[in-house]
Write an enzyme that holds these catalytic residues in place. Structure first.
Site, short mmCIF file in Angstrom:
data_model
loop_
_atom_site.label_atom_id
_atom_site.label_comp_id
_atom_site.label_asym_id
_atom_site.label_seq_id
_atom_site.Cartn_x
_atom_site.Cartn_y
_atom_site.Cartn_z
N HIS A 159 -0.20 13.09 -13.99
CA HIS A 159 -1.62 13.63 -14.38
C HIS A 159 -1.31 14.72 -14.90
O HIS A 159 -1.79 15.32 -16.05
CB HIS A 159 -2.53 13.70 -13.33
CG HIS A 159 -3.24 12.26 -12.88
ND1 HIS A 159 -3.97 11.75 -13.77
CD2 HIS A 159 -3.36 11.59 -11.72
CE1 HIS A 159 -4.32 10.61 -13.25
NE2 HIS A 159 -4.10 10.66 -11.91
N GLU A 163 -5.11 8.08 -16.15
CA GLU A 163 -4.37 7.10 -14.82
C GLU A 163 -3.35 6.30 -15.57
O GLU A 163 -2.34 6.28 -14.76
CB GLU A 163 -5.50 6.10 -14.41
CG GLU A 163 -5.21 5.39 -12.99
CD GLU A 163 -5.22 6.46 -11.96
OE1 GLU A 163 -5.53 7.64 -12.01
OE2 GLU A 163 -4.64 6.02 -10.98
N HIS A 208 2.80 10.42 -8.90
CA HIS A 208 1.33 10.24 -9.50
C HIS A 208 0.53 11.50 -10.09
O HIS A 208 0.28 11.51 -11.21
CB HIS A 208 0.63 9.33 -8.31
CG HIS A 208 -0.62 9.09 -8.98
ND1 HIS A 208 -0.82 7.50 -9.56
CD2 HIS A 208 -1.93 9.43 -9.11
CE1 HIS A 208 -2.34 7.55 -9.71
NE2 HIS A 208 -2.69 8.60 -9.58
N GLU A 209 0.54 12.21 -9.03
CA GLU A 209 -0.01 13.64 -9.46
C GLU A 209 0.56 14.34 -10.79
O GLU A 209 -0.02 14.97 -11.36
CB GLU A 209 -0.49 14.47 -8.48
CG GLU A 209 -1.45 13.82 -7.30
CD GLU A 209 -2.52 13.14 -7.95
OE1 GLU A 209 -3.39 13.51 -8.67
OE2 GLU A 209 -3.05 12.27 -7.01
ZN ZN Z 1 -4.81 9.19 -10.56
#
Ligand code: ZN
Length: 502
Positions: A268, A294, A264-265
């Site tokens: 980003h 997101e 997830h990170e």
């Molecule tokens: Zn996020």
């Protein structure tokens, strides 16, 4: 010097100060000794105030006008025209709110935060209620000062998701809600129970960290322009496209947070690393909005990271890191374990199917509070009723109910819809990518992420903050933001996992 050059110079001071403040915040959340927090808060407040003063000074307004005149005739999507448009949005948002109101809001939130920590720990909503009341009252004043066309909520949402309105979010949720509630119900009644025990064993932390870094690097995260550390709440932050950092949280007895938190990170971070270097020091650097951001994190976490092709390649490697724990499990068992659906109380632990129901509940309550239709004292009851209606769970106490998230206590209001927008946009982009890369499953299974990432860089990352989120989605997919692709994705994937067509 041209007026545009003067404007750029001025804006670079503002954005350099902001990046510096972010660096101080990164340090605070990773390595700062505990007693450093008082002076650190003051240092950050000083830098933020300086940035705000320069941004909202009359001189900035004058330069914005003069540079726009100078540019007259430039193409709408030129970097310069976009720079002026984006900078003007920032200027307007800041300049119309009196400094005294900003300060009062910030003071109120600091105090609220302390009380929220205690209220959450002891499940004591009345302790937090007066602070929450004050926060919403000030937020209404801020929304009024910023101005809005349809609904005061729009003025709050605009900070995170520029150009998006409460009405658009409501329409999106109205379409999603019945299909999600129905899917959750069919899953519950399917009689299928996916076994997640593979994830709940003892996993050495050093090995988890090593595997997380390996995975981040595999999908394209550049450690020469990034680093990975540990923090209580995982996040990604960046100070330029050349310095983009992520943090992850590890649990010895639960493997999923490090695997999916990292993907997830890192998702980003890939977005930030893909921002063109010429946008460093300007308001165009980074992502179009939190929702689009997101979409990138959920892309790597879910569409890639919770897929079968991904684990066909990486499960044997993971089993190499944890031979004792994963011996005897198959790829397919692991795939089922990471996709188990279970309606729960806590948003951050939610699976792909139930996640957006948590967001909807928060959004509906925020709207009602903003409209004065829901009194703060009645928030817990309204919260609990919806959890029972949408998710079929009963909330035992407010600590794991309406007090669970930090956002309200930090004065972060109108923010939650960005999580759902991210999920929705990710699937829209994915469907569009399939037209160009129909063999994506094969690419993922062979660890060939260059073309997948390259597609995102070309269509999303390289455009950085030039366009409003809905403009960006329109440019890439030819359509506005819509949830059809996301709902189709969920119904197909979980229909198979839970044998719903039988
Ligand atoms: Zn996020």
């Amino acid at each position: 010097m041209s007026k545009l050059a003067e404007l750029k110079k001025r804006l670079s001071t503002v954005w350099d100060l902001r990046s510096t403040s972010s660096l101080l915040s990164w340090d605070q959340q990773t390595y700062m000794p505990p007693q450093g927090s008082g002076p650190r808060a003051q240092q950050m407040a000083t830098i933020d105030r300086l940035a705000h003063e320069i941004l909202t000074a009359d001189e900035t307004a004058r330069l914005l006008d003069e540079a726009a005149t100078e540019l007259n005739g430039a193409a709408d999507d030129s970097d310069e025209a976009c720079l002026i448009r984006v900078a003007r949005r920032h200027y307007n948002r800041g300049a119309n709110v009196p400094g005294s109101l900003v300060e009062e809001f910030s003071r109120t939130c600091s105090l609220a935060h302390e009380n929220w920590v205690e209220a959450k720990r002891s499940s004591d909503f009345p302790l937090f209620a007066p602070h929450l009341e004050k926060i919403w009252e000030l937020a209404r004043q801020i929304a009024g000062a910023r101005g809005y066309q349809e609904h005061p909520y729009d003025a709050l949402l605009d900070e995170w998701e520029p150009g998006t309105t409460a009405a658009e979010v409501r329409a999106m949720f109205d379409e999603m809600r019945p299909r999600l509630v129905a899917l959750v119900k069919r899953i519950r009644e399917s009689g299928v129970n996916l076994d997640a025990s593979a994830l709940h064993q003892r996993f050495d932390l050093e090995r988890q960290i090593a595997f997380a870094k390996f995975m981040a690097e595999e999908i394209g995260y550049d450690f020469n322009r990034g680093r990975q550390d540990i923090s209580a709440h995982p996040f990604c932050t960046s100070f330029s496209a050349h310095d983009v950092r992520i943090t992850v949280r590890y649990f010895e007895r639960f493997l999923a947070p490090s695997l999916f938190g990292t993907l997830h990170e890192a998702g980003h971070a890939l977005y930030e690393q893909g921002s063109p270097p010429q946008f460093n020091h300007t308001p165009l650097r980074g992502g179009a909005s939190l929702g689009i951001h997101e979409s990138q994190s959920r892309w790597w976490e879910n569409l890639v990271g919770r897929s079968r092709p991904f684990w066909k390649r990486y499960f044997p490697k993971l089993a190499g890191f944890f031979p004792e724990q994963l011996h005897g499990y198959t790829v397919d068992q692991f795939y089922r374990a990471i996709n188990r659906v279970e309606p729960s109380l806590i948003r951050v632990e939610a699976d792909e199917v139930t996640y957006n129901l948590h967001i909807m509940i928060r959004f509906e309550l925020e709207l009602q509070i903003m409209e004065g239709k829901l009194a703060i004292k009645d928030v817990p009851d309204a919260w609990n009723d919806r959890y029972s209606e949408y998710l079929g769970v009963s909330v035992p106490n407010d600590g794991s109910g309406c007090l669970q998230d930090i956002h309200w206590a930090h004065g972060i209001l109108g923010y939650f819809p960005t999580y759902s927008i991210g999920n929705v946009v990710a699937s829209q982009l994915w469907e569009r990518m399939l037209e160009d890369l129909p063999n994506v499953d094969e690419l993922v299974e062979n660890g060939q992420f260059k073309s997948v990432l390259g597609w995102l860089v070309e269509h999303v990352h390289s455009r950085a903050k030039k366009y409003l989120p809905k403009e960006l989605v329109q440019k890439v997919t030819g359509e506005g933001i819509q949830c059809g692709p996301f709902l189709r994705y969920l119904e197909t994937k979980f229909g198979e996992l839970y044998a719903l067509d039988r």
